[in-house]
Design an enzyme around this catalytic site. Structure first.
Site, PDB file in Angstrom:
ATOM      1  N   HIS A 191      12.353  63.780 -49.796  1.00  0.00           N
ATOM      2  CA  HIS A 191      10.952  64.021 -50.168  1.00  0.00           C
ATOM      3  C   HIS A 191      10.250  65.086 -49.313  1.00  0.00           C
ATOM      4  O   HIS A 191       9.218  64.819 -48.689  1.00  0.00           O
ATOM      5  CB  HIS A 191      10.143  62.714 -50.189  1.00  0.00           C
ATOM      6  CG  HIS A 191      10.277  61.817 -48.976  1.00  0.00           C
ATOM      7  ND1 HIS A 191      10.001  62.243 -47.712  1.00  0.00           N
ATOM      8  CD2 HIS A 191      10.675  60.531 -48.864  1.00  0.00           C
ATOM      9  CE1 HIS A 191      10.199  61.241 -46.884  1.00  0.00           C
ATOM     10  NE2 HIS A 191      10.629  60.201 -47.552  1.00  0.00           N
ATOM     11  N   HIS A 244      14.443  60.894 -43.465  1.00  0.00           N
ATOM     12  CA  HIS A 244      13.004  60.849 -43.805  1.00  0.00           C
ATOM     13  C   HIS A 244      12.350  61.742 -42.742  1.00  0.00           C
ATOM     14  O   HIS A 244      12.186  61.325 -41.604  1.00  0.00           O
ATOM     15  CB  HIS A 244      12.512  59.400 -43.707  1.00  0.00           C
ATOM     16  CG  HIS A 244      11.028  59.223 -43.787  1.00  0.00           C
ATOM     17  ND1 HIS A 244      10.393  58.782 -44.914  1.00  0.00           N
ATOM     18  CD2 HIS A 244      10.058  59.425 -42.872  1.00  0.00           C
ATOM     19  CE1 HIS A 244       9.085  58.720 -44.686  1.00  0.00           C
ATOM     20  NE2 HIS A 244       8.861  59.094 -43.458  1.00  0.00           N
ATOM     21  N   ASP A 280      11.669  58.327 -55.107  1.00  0.00           N
ATOM     22  CA  ASP A 280      11.171  57.716 -53.866  1.00  0.00           C
ATOM     23  C   ASP A 280      10.364  56.452 -54.194  1.00  0.00           C
ATOM     24  O   ASP A 280       9.306  56.197 -53.623  1.00  0.00           O
ATOM     25  CB  ASP A 280      10.345  58.692 -53.023  1.00  0.00           C
ATOM     26  CG  ASP A 280      10.158  58.169 -51.590  1.00  0.00           C
ATOM     27  OD1 ASP A 280      11.055  57.466 -51.090  1.00  0.00           O
ATOM     28  OD2 ASP A 280       9.104  58.449 -50.981  1.00  0.00           O
ATOM     29  N   LEU A 332      14.600  49.175 -53.047  1.00  0.00           N
ATOM     30  CA  LEU A 332      14.583  47.969 -53.873  1.00  0.00           C
ATOM     31  C   LEU A 332      13.889  46.878 -53.073  1.00  0.00           C
ATOM     32  O   LEU A 332      13.905  46.889 -51.845  1.00  0.00           O
ATOM     33  CB  LEU A 332      16.009  47.552 -54.209  1.00  0.00           C
ATOM     34  CG  LEU A 332      16.819  48.518 -55.077  1.00  0.00           C
ATOM     35  CD1 LEU A 332      18.265  48.062 -55.166  1.00  0.00           C
ATOM     36  CD2 LEU A 332      16.209  48.613 -56.470  1.00  0.00           C
TER      37      LEU A 332
HETATM   38 ZN   LIG Z   1      10.562  58.059 -46.910  1.00  0.00          ZN
END
Ligand SMILES: [Zn+2]
Length: 430
Positions: free
Chosen positions: A239, A186, A312, A71
């Protein structure tokens, strides 16, 4: 946009009711009273006083659960605000998990509570808060995981950065395990990725772009799987984008380790050639990969190696992107294209529709320990009604919400959200 007063009881007529988490896939009617799903089925009649919505066979499924969203708030309001992210309702999303690497980082219990409350204020969105794994997401010392968990944090992560220190990551997995929470990673080895703008290889060389080797992802995944084995902790890779990553994760799952993963639409829909003539909207993190990797990710959706599809969503404003490719900010917006791009795998590849919906509802809800993503009787009526065959076109500049930096600009899609309901209240109408 949102009608704050009226709370009608609603009768959805002739819907393709789909709740893959509970094996529901049938044509019928569904009745919502006082924001709760009362009943559904083919023989269910119109209750007195209920407003009827004729679904004409469109799919009625749980409101989508997006487990990875950056956000703009706090700290980057020029990119996006929580109010503009609430336009996610146009994408059928009713619950999202927000990343903590904002400014300030969500490393304080009061901020976890604030973020959750801001979601409730929108009236259309449940915001689940990830808390920072380390203070300030700086990767140096662990945050107060116990207090953050007590405040409602659904999991811990440093957002767009893997923990560089193996020792610290081991500690993190051990503590998080004690609080019954997963660590979200990540997966990218930072020193290999530093300064890179595209996946290392022939294309990056031809374009003269600094490369990030694809193994930067597998290196972190291999390490953290070993640490999950060592600590008994639970790790989730965000991801994932390469074939090698999936091979490692598949093996860890077979071994019974608490290892899960998600991917985002660009990694099963696009490959590195989308960069084309230095299109900065296709500059993502991780970077787009080779076609063989894209195909492996698409296969991972079908075979169950991938547990969820998340947007994402990374809002960027035009100034972040109006730069030479190597200097432009990485990241794409994704809230309103999440369903449509996933549906392209149903229409053009071999992803079964119930599996697609599971990846967007029950799959992520289970990972987050949320009771969203279901249509069971007695559940809160968070609903998404969409026409799977109805066509629309993605046009950057004309998307709902503030963030227009879509890597899918110009793309024709089939799968249109017709309406979204939050706790029984209509929050989006096409
Ligand atoms: Zn990322």
């Amino acid at each position: 946009m949102i009608d704050p007063i009226v709370m009608k009881d609603t009768y959805f007529r002739d819907a393709h009711i789909m709740d893959p988490g509970n094996g529901v896939d049938e044509t019928g009617n569904l009745y919502v009273k006082d924001g709760i799903i009362v009943d559904f089925g083919a023989g269910l009649g119109l209750p007195e006083g209920a407003e009827m919505i004729d679904c004409d066979g469109a799919v009625l499924c749980p409101g989508l659960v997006d487990m990875r969203v950056a956000l703009g708030e706090p700290g980057y309001e020029y990119r996006e605000t929580i109010a503009s992210a609430a336009e996610a309702a146009a994408g059928g999303i009713t619950t999202l998990a927000a990343l903590p690497d904002s400014r300030p980082a969500i490393d304080d219990p009061a901020l976890v509570r604030l973020l959750t409350a801001r979601g409730e204020e929108t009236g259309s969105l449940t915001i689940l808060a990830y808390a920072a794994l380390t203070r300030g997401c700086r990767g140096e010392e662990l945050a107060e995981l116990g207090l953050l968990r007590e405040a409602g944090a659904v999991a811990f992560t440093d957002g767009c950065q893997a923990i560089a220190s193996t020792r610290l990551m081991r500690l993190a997995l051990t503590y998080a395990r004690g609080f019954g929470a997963m660590v979200v990673v990540h997966p990218e080895e930072a020193s290999l990725a530093e300064g890179g703008a595209a996946t290392e290889g022939e294309l990056a060389t031809r374009l003269g772009l600094p490369g990030i080797p694809a193994v930067a992802e597998a290196i972190v995944i291999a390490r953290d799987i070993r640490l999950a084995r060592l600590t008994g902790g639970s790790v989730h890779f965000a991801h994932v984008s390469t074939a090698e990553s999936l091979t490692l994760i598949r093996r860890a799952k077979d071994e019974g380790l608490a290892v899960t993963c998600d991917t985002a639409p660009p990694y099963f829909d696009l490959n590195e050639t989308a960069i084309g003539d230095f299109r900065t909207y296709a500059k993502l993190s991780p970077p787009l990969r080779r076609e063989s990797d894209r195909m492996a990710i698409a296969a991972g959706l079908v075979d169950g190696t991938i547990d969820a599809v998340a947007s994402d969503h990374q809002p960027r404003d035009a100034d972040d992107k109006r730069l030479p490719f190597a200097l432009a900010a990485a990241g794409g917006s994704g809230l309103v294209t999440l369903l449509g791009i996933t549906m392209a795998q149903v229409h053009n590849a071999s992803l079964p529709l119930p599996r697609a919906i599971a990846l967007l509802t029950s799959g992520p809800a289970r990972l987050l320990g949320s009771d969203a993503g279901t249509l069971v009787r007695g559940a809160t009526a968070d609903l998404c009604l969409f026409a799977p065959e109805h066509a629309w076109k993605v046009v950057a500049g004309e998307l709902p919400g503030k963030a227009q930096n879509t890597p899918f600009d110009g793309r024709a899609l089939e799968g249109t959200v017709l309406g979204t309901w939050k706790a029984g209240r209509r929050v989006y109408t096409r």
